[in-house]
Design an enzyme around this catalytic site. Structure first.
Site, mmCIF file in Angstrom:
data_model
loop_
_atom_site.group_PDB
_atom_site.id
_atom_site.type_symbol
_atom_site.label_atom_id
_atom_site.label_comp_id
_atom_site.label_asym_id
_atom_site.label_seq_id
_atom_site.Cartn_x
_atom_site.Cartn_y
_atom_site.Cartn_z
ATOM 1 N N ALA A 145 -4.210 0.340 10.920
ATOM 2 C CA ALA A 145 -4.840 0.659 9.635
ATOM 3 C C ALA A 145 -4.105 -0.011 8.480
ATOM 4 C CB ALA A 145 -4.891 2.171 9.433
ATOM 5 N N ASP A 146 -2.773 -0.022 8.539
ATOM 6 C CA ASP A 146 -2.001 -0.690 7.494
ATOM 7 C C ASP A 146 -2.294 -2.175 7.453
ATOM 8 O OD1 ASP A 146 0.156 0.969 5.974
ATOM 9 O OD2 ASP A 146 0.182 1.790 7.985
ATOM 10 N N SER A 147 -2.388 -2.791 8.620
ATOM 11 C CA SER A 147 -2.633 -4.233 8.654
ATOM 12 C C SER A 147 -4.010 -4.581 8.097
ATOM 13 C CB SER A 147 -2.508 -4.739 10.092
ATOM 14 O OG SER A 147 -1.205 -4.517 10.590
#
Length: 396
Positions: free
Chosen positions: A168-170
């Site tokens: 999700a961060d990426s």
């Protein structure tokens, strides 16, 4: 070498773990001047994430590449004043504090835009700047759970599965870089900056596909299917005779037909249900048995060669050792070597895409905490005595 496409763009990276910093990294890869601003005693935790060599975090070497590093305590008067001076000549500020934190320090949008009306402020949080959950702490794991990703991932009779990396961060980091460039393009027309409100829970939902529309129109909720697809078959991972694994996909009807011919079951293509992806998916047991049995009797090398000759879609299931030896990745220079003063030559992923005329580049790997503080502040116009006073006051 041509002038990088983002040369002249100035970015202040105030963010930590991982989406905001990744967005700044992507901008730096194509020439933006990125200054990483970290707390004097509490640096970006990514410096300590994952394996280290000689006490130096390796993840940081990738995430911190092409960034100058300085320290600044934004909660102090000197830190606040210095950040406003930095922002006055910057184009972009990236931050991921919980909503209200910058405002508590009198460094919110009102103050930053007053210092620089052309500034773009990218605010990356778990849940966005408003709404009932906006005040909650959150990380990518929560976005992977809330978005529906985990509910879709895993075997039908097994628990929902979370990714073993910052998915999700990426995705949010990619989306933030895109949002920043969109805001900068708008500035060319309006002359004014604006706020980017990026919530981790949204980009991952966007890439999951039309699930909200399916449910809205049909009441359809996709269940976990493991490696199988509800839209085509055969689509799975299969074990070879030498204990390796390969992945097969047949999204195109012609490919599905070629696969069945290759594995010696061409008669299955005459079945009425074989004519559509959904029909094939409904008979995945039959198709998996045919393909899996054929693959299980052969080595990975032989399987890959046969599929390539038949123009059928297949790939080996690779770990990082395979990736670094893969001839296609090698041809694309997907992994490059960077000379680092601390660790010497080290390999990492190259810039994200290739531009024919104005390519990006990795100029240096992540630098030590605060390595460029004095240089950045000197360029800003501070005298040595002013820098010393800020350090004495705990602002640096």
């Amino acid at each position: 070498m041509s002038r990088p496409p983002l040369a002249g763009l100035r970015v202040l990276d105030l963010a930590t773990l991982f989406a905001g910093p990744l967005a700044a990294t992507l901008l730096g890869d194509f020439g933006a001047e990125v200054v990483k601003v970290e707390h004097p005693t509490r640096p970006d935790p990514s410096r300590g994430h994952g394996p280290a060599k000689d006490g130096v975090g390796l993840w940081w070497k990738v995430l911190g590449r092409n960034k100058r590093t300085m320290t600044l305590d934004l909660s102090t008067p000197g830190g606040r004043a210095t950040l406003l001076r930095l922002a006055a000549s910057a184009d972009v500020v990236v931050e991921n504090f919980r909503p209200g934190t910058l405002e508590k320090w009198d460094l919110g949008w009102a103050e930053l835009s007053a210092a620089n009306p052309r500034l773009v402020l990218a605010r990356v949080t778990a849940f966005g700047q408003f709404g009932p959950s906006s005040h909650r702490p959150g990380f990518g794991t929560l976005a992977e759970a809330m978005s529906g990703f985990a509910a879709l991932t895993g075997e039908p009779d097994a628990p929902p599965t979370l990714p073993p990396f910052g998915l999700a961060d990426s995705i949010a980091g990619l989306a933030t870089a895109y949002a920043v460039m969109t805001a900068l393009a708008a500035r060319e027309h309006t002359g004014a900056g604006q706020v980017v409100d990026m919530a981790l829970i949204e980009p991952i939902l966007a890439v999951l596909g039309p699930h909200p529309t399916w449910y809205d129109q049909l009441g359809y909720v996709q269940e976990r299917t493991g490696n199988r697809s509800a839209n085509n078959a055969p689509r799975n991972t299969y074990r070879t005779a030498d204990g390796s694994w390969v992945a097969v996909s047949t999204s195109a009807q012609s490919v599905a037909e070629r696969v069945m011919g290759l594995v010696g079951r061409p008669e299955l293509t005459d079945e009425p249900w074989f004519a559509t992806g959904a029909g094939r998916a409904a008979h995945a047991d039959v198709l998996d048995a045919a393909v899996g049995g054929w693959i299980a009797a052969r080595t990975r090398t032989d399987v890959l060669a046969a599929f390539e000759k038949a123009e059928a879609a297949i790939a080996p299931v690779q770990d990082v050792r395979d990736v670094l030896a893969d001839p296609q990745y090698t041809a694309l220079h997907t992994v490059t070597t960077v000379d680092d003063p601390e660790l010497g030559p080290l390999r990492m992923q190259n810039v994200l895409f290739r531009l024919s005329e104005t390519p990006g580049a990795i100029r240096w790997a992540g630098r030590p905490h605060g390595a460029d503080t004095d240089a950045v502040l000197t360029e800003l116009g501070l005298a040595p005595a002013e820098i010393a006073a800020l350090r004495e006051a705990g602002a640096l």
